[in-house]
Design an enzyme around this catalytic site. Sequence first.
Site, PDB file in Angstrom:
ATOM      1  N   HIS A 182      34.071  -5.119   0.065  1.00 54.84           N
ATOM      2  CA  HIS A 182      32.778  -4.246  -0.326  1.00 54.84           C
ATOM      3  C   HIS A 182      32.172  -5.342  -1.317  1.00 54.84           C
ATOM      4  O   HIS A 182      32.642  -6.061  -1.689  1.00 54.84           O
ATOM      5  CB  HIS A 182      33.079  -3.173  -1.336  1.00 54.84           C
TER       6      HIS A 182
ATOM      7  N   ASP B 120      36.270  -8.487  -7.575  1.00 53.25           N
ATOM      8  CA  ASP B 120      36.258  -6.992  -6.984  1.00 53.25           C
ATOM      9  C   ASP B 120      34.882  -6.679  -6.616  1.00 53.25           C
ATOM     10  O   ASP B 120      34.015  -6.416  -7.512  1.00 53.25           O
ATOM     11  CB  ASP B 120      36.647  -6.113  -8.159  1.00 53.25           C
TER      12      ASP B 120
ATOM     13  N   GLU C 117      30.807   0.729  -3.122  1.00 58.40           N
ATOM     14  CA  GLU C 117      32.257   1.212  -3.249  1.00 58.40           C
ATOM     15  C   GLU C 117      32.693   1.714  -4.645  1.00 58.40           C
ATOM     16  O   GLU C 117      33.304   2.810  -4.923  1.00 58.40           O
ATOM     17  CB  GLU C 117      32.953   0.051  -2.939  1.00 58.40           C
ATOM     18  N   GLU C 118      31.960   1.129  -5.650  1.00 56.27           N
ATOM     19  CA  GLU C 118      32.247   1.255  -6.969  1.00 56.27           C
ATOM     20  C   GLU C 118      31.644   2.644  -7.640  1.00 56.27           C
ATOM     21  O   GLU C 118      32.193   3.071  -8.562  1.00 56.27           O
ATOM     22  CB  GLU C 118      31.774  -0.033  -7.831  1.00 56.27           C
TER      23      GLU C 118
ATOM     24  N   ASP D 201      40.827  -5.321  -0.892  1.00 61.36           N
ATOM     25  CA  ASP D 201      40.280  -5.281  -1.903  1.00 61.36           C
ATOM     26  C   ASP D 201      41.273  -5.989  -2.951  1.00 61.36           C
ATOM     27  O   ASP D 201      42.245  -6.502  -2.676  1.00 61.36           O
ATOM     28  CB  ASP D 201      40.120  -3.777  -2.493  1.00 61.36           C
TER      29      ASP D 201
ATOM     30  N   HIS E 284      37.234  -5.591 -13.394  1.00 57.87           N
ATOM     31  CA  HIS E 284      36.343  -4.718 -14.109  1.00 57.87           C
ATOM     32  C   HIS E 284      35.948  -5.180 -15.640  1.00 57.87           C
ATOM     33  O   HIS E 284      36.091  -4.572 -16.397  1.00 57.87           O
ATOM     34  CB  HIS E 284      36.890  -3.045 -14.283  1.00 57.87           C
TER      35      HIS E 284
END
Length: 362
Positions: free
Chosen positions: A68, A183, A215-216, A238, A326
């Site tokens: 993504h 990510d 995606e997130e 991922d 994250h």
Amino acid sequence: MKKLDETLTMLKDLTDANGIPGNERQSREVMKKYISPFADSIETDGLGSLIAKKEGDANGPKIMVAGHLDEIGFMITQIDDKGFLKFQTVGGWWNQVMLAQRVTVTTRKGEEITGVIGSKPPHILSPEARKKPVEIKDMFIDIGASSADEAKEWGITPGDMVTPYFEFQVMKNDKMLLAKAWDNRIGCAIAIDVLKALKDTDHPNVVYGVGTVQEEVGLRGAKTATAKIQPDIGFAVDVGIAGDTPGITSKESTSKMGDGPQILVYDASMISHRGLRELVLDTADESGIPYQFEAIAGGGTDAGSIHLTANGVPALAIGVATRYIHSHAGILHRDDYENAVKLIVEVIKKLDKDTVARITFE
């Protein structure tokens, strides 16, 4: 900075690009630049996901390999009268990793303005309040503007994208790569390198290297991209949790950086497809490619959307163990990335009509 080889240059370009959910143009253009030489055609879906097609056997199964394009970030929601910016998180943030971090605000015209996430200083808080993490609603972004009018003159407007301010770096151990947005720009890089590895190779199928959007915020681009492709098999590539830092117990994660790609057997969005999973494991064993298992009770990948498309698509998520996801910066191991590419390529070579038919109902 150490001199970067071709692969590291691509990884730097991908991770340095800014692209939150719904605003992935920069990262899409970088992915398009690098995947175009290995694709027969490139198109996008209606939400902006990039779809690169590489044809082996035109009548063979359709295989989707998706990373993504988006990264977690923020969106400007208000400008106060003193020029401070209120913001909304876009994607999952933990408030303890945010405060005093530098960010980049990208204006409508594409100008990048540096800011810092601020809050009320601890010196004027009560002793009880100092012990508690500052809530996101009490944070703001300081770009050095003296008024709302000045911020607006600089081109700032509600809806503007905000991303972590961080530059790709090879660490002292040159297998360790430090960057924002692993990510999931690492998934995009894997999709690029899978098509690259298949460039002059016969394969009994049609392969789609995909960079999905949003995606997130709920695996959204994977829904639309999969609906457009209608694949027979889907892989989501991922990041995954690296369990090799202090304080993580074996019950929480056993994954170690450098021990190979993660085969995700279970997450909150999908139970991995048994037939496809077993084919991948058998292929890894035959090819001498290391791998490790992972299960994540909270969180999911694009495979969660891929496998529910139309009548259902056998799907599997393959991860690269990454530290500090994250947050503003993560670390991953180059060998895991390269072994993920090798594994997916070897599996794709096996995915002919008969194999797809056989594993579908296992």
